[in-house]
Write a protein that holds these residues in place. Structure first.
Motif, PDB file in Angstrom:
ATOM      1  N   ARG A   1       0.814  -1.209   0.000  1.00 30.10           N
ATOM      2  CA  ARG A   1       0.000   0.000   0.000  1.00 30.10           C
ATOM      3  C   ARG A   1       0.849   1.262   0.000  1.00 30.10           C
ATOM      4  O   ARG A   1       1.262   1.746   1.039  1.00 30.10           O
ATOM      5  CB  ARG A   1      -0.963  -0.001   1.197  1.00 30.10           C
TER       6      ARG A   1
ATOM      7  N   ASP B   1      -2.862  -3.293   8.761  1.00 27.62           N
ATOM      8  CA  ASP B   1      -4.216  -2.857   8.430  1.00 27.62           C
ATOM      9  C   ASP B   1      -4.443  -1.452   9.009  1.00 27.62           C
ATOM     10  O   ASP B   1      -4.924  -0.532   8.327  1.00 27.62           O
ATOM     11  CB  ASP B   1      -5.203  -3.859   9.046  1.00 27.62           C
TER      12      ASP B   1
ATOM     13  N   ASP C   1      -4.253   2.496   6.970  1.00 26.59           N
ATOM     14  CA  ASP C   1      -5.391   3.421   6.909  1.00 26.59           C
ATOM     15  C   ASP C   1      -4.976   4.824   7.346  1.00 26.59           C
ATOM     16  O   ASP C   1      -5.383   5.823   6.748  1.00 26.59           O
ATOM     17  CB  ASP C   1      -6.560   2.924   7.766  1.00 26.59           C
TER      18      ASP C   1
END
Ligand code: NAI
Ligand code: MG
Length: 372
Positions: free
Chosen positions: A112, A268, A272
């Protein structure tokens, strides 16, 4: 036969909107490729009792990689209610197709990137360029969970861990256990991916983010593997931080960091936060990457309230295509695409609602395609 066979799985809601944008841009890239549509998502759960039909898995097995939009998922009660009447009482249970796919194809890297593009009014700062590597198949999301806690499991745990003694008298239905499982192979391969990426794209540091002072065994193993792998990359510095402190530092000095690598749940959460620093869900791309297959997806969900309105920002999806091109080895095209996206953002003429504009998903995709 084309060089690449790419599966397109729009899924539900705005997954379809952003896939339309994706197709416009893919068509202008002039890749030697072929696109194969495939079914996935909530509506296939409702109509067939399976959000990931077998035929989709068969298609995926014959392709180079896949591009995925988003899916809707709902709590257990709603899932049962929305099943077609003829499928009731067959013992069907809903399972997230993307989690299934990650495990089925051993897509152990969740990549990411979170980069601030100049001129994005949503940037927290303009000098952020983070790339998060989240282990995608084990850790706290391994799926090894107990409730109610079977007596045999509790007894075994007490036998091997004195800490379990504190919980010996709690009734089975008043205690739940989720296991955090980290394997040496799992830890090593995610570290390897992070360092390889840092080398390939010129990042000077890799930060391993864990909590080894408390999670001595699992985080301990992550850190050991990080150090082992780091020894093969003398030009890259290994930094070790704790997840809680890292969240503060990421807000305070996000520009200090480059590649960050961590286990499943920490990743996770961390990713974010990082995504929000550079514009949020409209900008957050991701890849689920294994050794021989990968599925690329924007990190946002199906945003049902905007479904079919062509309102949401397709940038997350377009940056996702950029990741896919990198992975396919199409560096030139990846750079061109990123340049076109950055150009549209910097020019500030075409903007979707999240950036304060009134343009549509398709306007934005068209602007990128025109620059290409
Ligand atoms: P969501 O990501 O779908 O949307 C939350 C809000 O973020 C939207 O209402 C919208 O305001 C904004 N947003 C999302 N994508 C955007 C974009 N591209 N451009 C501009 N704004 C955007 O999350 P939510 O509402 O929690 O979940 C909706 C459904 O999606 C649920 O069924 C959930 O289970 C599912 N979901 C699926 C994911 C996936 O397919 N990987 C990931 C997250 C949620
Ligand atoms: Mg998440």
């Amino acid at each position: 036969m084309s060089k690449y066979r790419i599966v397109l799985m729009p899924g539900d809601g705005i997954g379809e909107d952003v896939m339309e944008a994706a197709r416009m841009v893919l068509e202008t890239l002039d890749l030697d490729d072929e696109y194969i549509p495939a079914d996935i998502g909530w509506r296939f759960w409702c109509t067939e009792g399976n959000p990931l039909p077998e035929r989709t898995i068969d298609i995926l097995k014959t392709c180079s990689c896949a591009l995925f939009g988003a899916i809707t998922s709902k709590p257990k009660n709603d899932a049962n209610k929305e099943l077609a009447p003829q499928l009731h009482n067959r013992g069907l249970t809903y399972r997230s197709p993307i989690v299934t796919l990650r495990q089925m194809f051993d897509l152990y890297t969740n990549l990411r990137p979170c980069k601030a593009y100049q001129g994005n009014p949503l940037n927290y700062r303009d000098d952020i360029d983070l790339v998060i590597f989240r282990e995608n198949t084990e850790g706290l999301y391994s799926g090894v969970e107990f409730y109610p806690l079977p007596d045999e499991v509790r007894e075994k745990l007490m036998q091997y861990s004195p800490s379990m003694g504190r919980f010996k008298d709690i009734p089975a239905d008043e205690i739940a256990v989720s296991l955090r499982v980290i394997t040496q192979n799992g830890a090593r391969r995610i570290m390897r991916q992070a360092f390889e990426y840092a080398r390939r794209f010129g990042y000077p540091t890799v930060t391993v983010v864990e909590k080894p002072n408390i999670l001595r065994e699992t985080s301990g193993l992550m850190i050991r593997e990080a150090r082992t792998v780091a020894s093969d990359y003398s030009e890259i510095e290994l930094w070790e931080t704790n997840i809680d402190a890292q969240m503060m530092w990421l807000l305070k000095n996000p520009n200090n960091y480059g590649v960050l690598v961590t286990s499943n749940m920490f990743g996770d959460i961390l990713s974010d936060l990082a995504a929000q620093l550079v514009g949020g869900l409209g900008f957050a791309s991701s890849g689920n990457i294994g050794d021989n297959f990968a599925i690329f997806e924007p990190t946002h969900g199906s945003a049902p309230k905007y479904a079919g309105q062509h309102k949401v920002n397709p940038t997350a999806m377009l940056l996702t295509i950029k990741l896919m091109l990198d992975w396919l080895g199409e560096r030139d095209k990846a750079q061109k695409l990123e340049g076109a996206i950055a150009g549209v953002i910097a020019e500030a003429k075409v903007r979707t609602y999240d950036m304060g504009g009134t343009n549509s998903t398709i306007d934005m995709a068209k602007a990128v395609a025109e620059r290409l």
